[in-house]
Design a protein around this motif. Structure first.
Motif, PDB file in Angstrom:
ATOM      1  N   MET A 231      -0.818 -12.320  -5.106  1.00 48.77           N
ATOM      2  CA  MET A 231      -1.592 -11.129  -5.458  1.00 48.77           C
ATOM      3  C   MET A 231      -1.928 -11.181  -6.941  1.00 48.77           C
ATOM      4  O   MET A 231      -1.117 -10.803  -7.801  1.00 48.77           O
ATOM      5  N   LEU A 425      -3.420  -1.285  -2.364  1.00 51.50           N
ATOM      6  CA  LEU A 425      -3.130  -2.692  -2.048  1.00 51.50           C
ATOM      7  C   LEU A 425      -2.030  -2.818  -1.000  1.00 51.50           C
ATOM      8  O   LEU A 425      -2.170  -3.546  -0.010  1.00 51.50           O
ATOM      9  N   PHE A 431      -2.352  -7.121   3.728  1.00 54.33           N
ATOM     10  CA  PHE A 431      -1.090  -7.238   2.996  1.00 54.33           C
ATOM     11  C   PHE A 431       0.084  -6.918   3.904  1.00 54.33           C
ATOM     12  O   PHE A 431       1.110  -7.618   3.898  1.00 54.33           O
ATOM     13  N   TYR A 436      -2.477 -12.884   3.037  1.00 52.23           N
ATOM     14  CA  TYR A 436      -3.257 -12.792   1.805  1.00 52.23           C
ATOM     15  C   TYR A 436      -3.092 -14.071   0.990  1.00 52.23           C
ATOM     16  O   TYR A 436      -2.186 -14.867   1.232  1.00 52.23           O
TER      17      TYR A 436
END
Length: 447
Positions: A231, A425, A431, A436
């Motif tokens: 991320m 998020l 996620f 991801y």
């Protein structure tokens, strides 16, 4: 054991180190710039000494001033934290020359691994998989273009002394590479005092996986499992978790063994992080080694029960690791969110200013590492990160639920933050499924 440690840093990492030292009955010295006079780390340390004006180059990056502060206060060790001088080999060597213990690897180790292009050369020599690219640093932009044409676009140009996403640019053709090289090298020169660059093939949509290493002075090296740092926004990590949803037990064992091999290749000591790119077919490539404690170290502490700051201090003191690889057990799941004073709706513009109200979450297995308080004035001079929210639970699903509860209690008024952005998020379906990669946030923001 050391009787007094000077912390050559500021913010939450300085506070984190001070707390570890307290538990070890070690006195601490905080250094601070003029703008940080009222900062929390100056209030928690046993002593505090001003080392110059607000600009980092005149304070937190001034080796002479920091060494002088250690000598004046009688500190016999220095912990550099992360950022600033933490990966500066000259600083480590000056500490040694002044008979002050640097809590980290030696300057020579930093030169070999902290310098990204030299680290790449070392890995190639030791048959560790690396991303295709230049064997080491490139002499100029023309050489970078020649290599890029050989390995194929897109490529990524990186600063040898880089970190934190600075000095990195992606290029899709030779025109972009010419422009990217100049911009990245200038940025690297300004941030690190070194404009040496190298080139790698840009792996599209990988996972960014890093392994935490601890190594003592007697040849004992262990890894403490992985952290998934995929991320990211502009190569800056936003969220980290351990273990990774993309790693099987078999792959973890394989990558961990390679990470330990990488550290042993230079007889590494103290804490370090070996970073890999992992593609969707399970192939992984070494990209760099960070020769310092990482921002995201708390997630490893949560799943292993090992205090990494104390471990650093003990190793620097000459203690042996009192555990081996077979003793390392990864239990449960931990996630960390970086809370920044910035406005995501305005291009993540930094938001310095006065904190008029503050409430931080707490509860079982909820941890907040921070140096802010109600009434604190966030300076415009340094990084915008003001806190780290870390949660732990029995598995990933439970950890996400706990994180949702905890972030709902995190209230900062007076400045803009990315708290709402982080909430969005962690509630995204991709996620939640663990599906991801490093391009996730970019695509998330395009929706």
């Amino acid at each position: 054991m050391f009787n007094k440690i000077l912390i050559a840093n500021r913010g939450e990492i300085a506070v984190r180190i001070i707390r570890a030292c307290r538990e070890m009955n070690i006195q601490t010295v905080a250094v601070y710039s003029e703008i940080d006079k009222e900062a929390l780390h100056t209030q928690l340390a046993d002593e505090a000494i001003c080392i110059g004006p607000a600009p980092a180059k005149d304070s937190y990056l001034d080796i002479k001033k920091i060494i002088s502060a250690a000598i004046v206060t009688g500190a016999n060790a220095i912990h550099p934290g992360f950022g600033f001088l933490s990966e500066n080999s000259k600083f480590a060597k000056v500490c040694e020359e002044c008979n002050i213990t640097f809590i980290g690897p030696t300057g020579d180790m930093m030169d070999r691994m902290g310098n990204k292009s030299k680290a790449r050369e070392t890995m190639v020599e030791n048959n560790i998989p690396v991303v295709p690219g230049s064997e080491g640093a490139v002499a100029n932009v023309e050489e970078a273009v020649k290599i890029a044409e050989e390995i194929g676009y897109p490529v990524i140009i990186k600063a040898s002394a880089g970190g934190g996403g600075r000095g990195m640019r992606i290029a899709n053709d030779s025109d972009e590479l010419y422009n990217s090289y100049k911009t990245a090298s200038a940025e690297a020169k300004s941030a690190f005092g070194d404009d040496t660059m190298y080139v790698e093939k840009y792996i599209t949509n990988p996972r960014h996986i890093e392994f935490q290493i601890l190594a003592d002075n007697y040849g004992n090296t262990v890894h403490l499992g992985e952290r998934d740092c995929s991320m990211q926004r502009r190569h800056q990590k936003v969220l980290e978790e351990s273990p990774s949803a993309a790693i099987t037990d078999e792959l973890r064992k394989k990558m961990g063994e390679v990470a330990v091999k990488a550290a042993k290749a230079i007889n590494y000591r103290n804490a370090g992080t070996v970073e890999f790119l992992l593609n969707d077919t399970g192939e992984f490539y070494f990209i760099e080694m960070n020769t310092r404690i990482q921002v995201e170290h708390p997630v490893t502490e949560m799943v292993t029960g090992i205090d990494l700051i104390k471990g650093q201090i003990q190793i620097a003191n000459g203690d042996k690791l009192d555990y081996s690889q077979k003793d390392i057990n990864i239990k449960g799941h931990a996630i960390e969110l970086r809370i920044n004073a910035e406005n995501p709706s305005k291009g993540f513009r930094p938001s310095p200013g006065d904190i008029s109200f503050l409430h931080m979450p707490s509860g079982k297995d909820i941890r907040v590492d921070s140096a802010i308080y109600c009434g604190y004035k966030i300076p415009p001079t340094y990084d915008s990160m003001i806190a780290k929210l870390i949660v732990f639970d029995k598995d990933r699903k439970s950890a996400i639920k706990k994180l949702n509860s905890a972030i709902g209690e995190f209230i900062v008024e007076g400045v803009d933050t990315n708290i709402d952005f982080q909430y969005e998020l962690i509630n995204d379906d991709s996620f939640i499924r663990g599906n991801y990669n490093t391009s996730f946030i970019e695509k998330f923001m395009e929706r």
